[in-house]
Design an enzyme around this catalytic site. Structure first.
Site, PDB file in Angstrom:
ATOM      1  N   SER A  13     -29.847  52.784   0.362  1.00 28.86           N
ATOM      2  CA  SER A  13     -28.493  52.955  -0.159  1.00 28.86           C
ATOM      3  C   SER A  13     -27.818  54.152   0.502  1.00 28.86           C
ATOM      4  CB  SER A  13     -28.537  53.155  -1.675  1.00 28.86           C
ATOM      5  OG  SER A  13     -27.275  53.613  -2.108  1.00 28.86           O
ATOM      6  N   HIS A  20     -27.473  49.027   1.955  1.00 27.38           N
ATOM      7  CA  HIS A  20     -26.844  48.882   0.640  1.00 27.38           C
ATOM      8  C   HIS A  20     -25.646  49.828   0.551  1.00 27.38           C
ATOM      9  CE1 HIS A  20     -27.140  47.908  -3.700  1.00 27.38           C
ATOM     10  NE2 HIS A  20     -26.732  49.155  -3.893  1.00 27.38           N
ATOM     11  N   MET A  62     -17.613  52.214  -5.886  1.00 30.39           N
ATOM     12  CA  MET A  62     -17.344  52.608  -7.281  1.00 30.39           C
ATOM     13  C   MET A  62     -15.862  52.927  -7.449  1.00 30.39           C
ATOM     14  SD  MET A  62     -20.543  55.154  -8.004  1.00 30.39           S
ATOM     15  CE  MET A  62     -22.182  54.821  -7.359  1.00 30.39           C
ATOM     16  N   HIS A  65     -22.473  46.402  -2.954  1.00 27.95           N
ATOM     17  CA  HIS A  65     -22.636  46.412  -4.413  1.00 27.95           C
ATOM     18  C   HIS A  65     -21.337  46.913  -5.033  1.00 27.95           C
ATOM     19  CE1 HIS A  65     -24.988  48.442  -7.976  1.00 27.95           C
ATOM     20  NE2 HIS A  65     -24.219  47.453  -8.387  1.00 27.95           N
ATOM     21  N   MET A  72     -30.301  46.370 -12.332  1.00 24.45           N
ATOM     22  CA  MET A  72     -30.057  47.815 -12.281  1.00 24.45           C
ATOM     23  C   MET A  72     -31.151  48.501 -13.092  1.00 24.45           C
ATOM     24  SD  MET A  72     -27.489  48.254 -10.335  1.00 24.45           S
ATOM     25  CE  MET A  72     -27.469  50.037 -10.545  1.00 24.45           C
TER      26      MET A  72
HETATM   27  C1  DX5 Z   1     -26.319  53.582  -8.438  1.00 26.97           C
HETATM   28  C2  DX5 Z   1     -26.278  52.844  -7.144  1.00 26.97           C
HETATM   29  C3  DX5 Z   1     -27.537  52.893  -6.372  1.00 26.97           C
HETATM   30  C4  DX5 Z   1     -27.977  54.260  -5.962  1.00 26.97           C
HETATM   31  C5  DX5 Z   1     -29.452  54.333  -6.088  1.00 26.97           C
HETATM   32  O1  DX5 Z   1     -25.190  53.291  -9.169  1.00 26.97           O
HETATM   33  O2  DX5 Z   1     -25.979  51.486  -7.359  1.00 26.97           O
HETATM   34  O3  DX5 Z   1     -27.516  52.021  -5.269  1.00 26.97           O
HETATM   35  O4  DX5 Z   1     -27.627  54.605  -4.641  1.00 26.97           O
HETATM   36  O5  DX5 Z   1     -29.863  55.629  -5.892  1.00 26.97           O
HETATM   37  P1  DX5 Z   1     -31.363  56.092  -6.113  1.00 26.97           P
HETATM   38  O6  DX5 Z   1     -32.222  55.258  -5.202  1.00 26.97           O
HETATM   39  O7  DX5 Z   1     -31.325  57.530  -5.728  1.00 26.97           O
HETATM   40  O8  DX5 Z   1     -31.700  55.865  -7.545  1.00 26.97           O
HETATM   41 ZN    ZN Z   2     -26.217  50.069  -5.685  1.00 24.22          ZN
END
Ligand code: DX5
Ligand code: ZN
Length: 215
Positions: free
Chosen positions: A7, A32, A36, A65, A136
């Protein structure tokens, strides 16, 4: 062998080109990208203009995402950029079936994401129409949060639903993935691991990706 989707949220945006080169050279399967909007989730990240620039440098499929309300507004624009996969949140779509259909009609893979508080059973009537289900394993909105253990039960339940229905959906996990949680997730039936801080926070991100890939 799991599909690994680092990500970008945890990357150094001041050195974006260097981070994208690292991803290109690594064994990562996808990248990824967390969008937001400050409405559905408390944070704001980036939008289509940045995705367009990333597309020009990135050699891997883009796993987008969308943590935004009204994600259907961005289907056309995402298609034009050449995005491969669009995942929308179940909680943001009044007409989830229509939105998934529209993503497919635009030539992209369609994913549906479930918040920690949204049950897997809600997917029964659409499971045959999705390419990816994203569980999630933290509340969406930020990287570096603690993995929610109950997510493992959700993965098992989802795996069962996929097998019962003959769906081809992949199970993707997003949040708190690291060397401790990844083996448990794979044992429960996960196919795709998203990892933000665990990859980009590492001294040698390519090595971490290689190790996840080898699990
Ligand atoms: C959170 C995101 C994730 C995030 C995960 O809202 O959707 O993709 O980047 O981060 P880690 O791997 O640090 O939990
Ligand atoms: Zn994500």
């Amino acid at each position: 062998m799991p599909i690994i989707s680092p990500s970008l949220l945890a990357a150094d945006f001041g050195n974006l080109q260097r981070e994208l080169e690292m991803i290109n050279e690594s064994e990562a399967d996808w990248l990824h990208l967390d969008i937001m909007d400050g409405v559905f989730v408390p944070n704001i990240t980036f939008g289509l203009p940045l995705l367009n620039m990333i597309r020009k440098h990135l050699k891997k499929p883009m796993d987008v995402h969308l943590m935004i309300v009204q994600p259907e507004k961005f289907i056309e624009g995402s298609k034009e950029i050449g995005i491969e996969m669009m995942t929308v949140h179940y909680e943001t779509c009044t007409h989830i079936h229509r939105t998934l259909q529209d993503i497919h009609n635009a030539g992209m893979k369609a994913g549906v994401a479930l918040n920690p508080g949204t049950p897997v059973c809600l997917l029964r009537d659409i499971i045959e129409d999705v390419d990816v289900v994203m569980i999630m394993s933290v509340n969406p909105g930020a990287g570096g949060q603690k993995f929610i253990m109950h997510s493992l039960d959700k993965v098992r339940e989802l795996k069962k639903l996929i097998q019962e229905t003959g769906s081809h959906a992949l199970i993707e996990i997003d949040g708190g993935v690291n060397d401790k949680t990844a083996p448990m997730l794979l044992e429960a039936g996960a196919d795709v691991l998203v990892a933000g801080s665990y990859v980009f926070g590492a001294e040698d991100p390519k090595k971490v990706i290689r190790e996840l890939k080898a699990l």
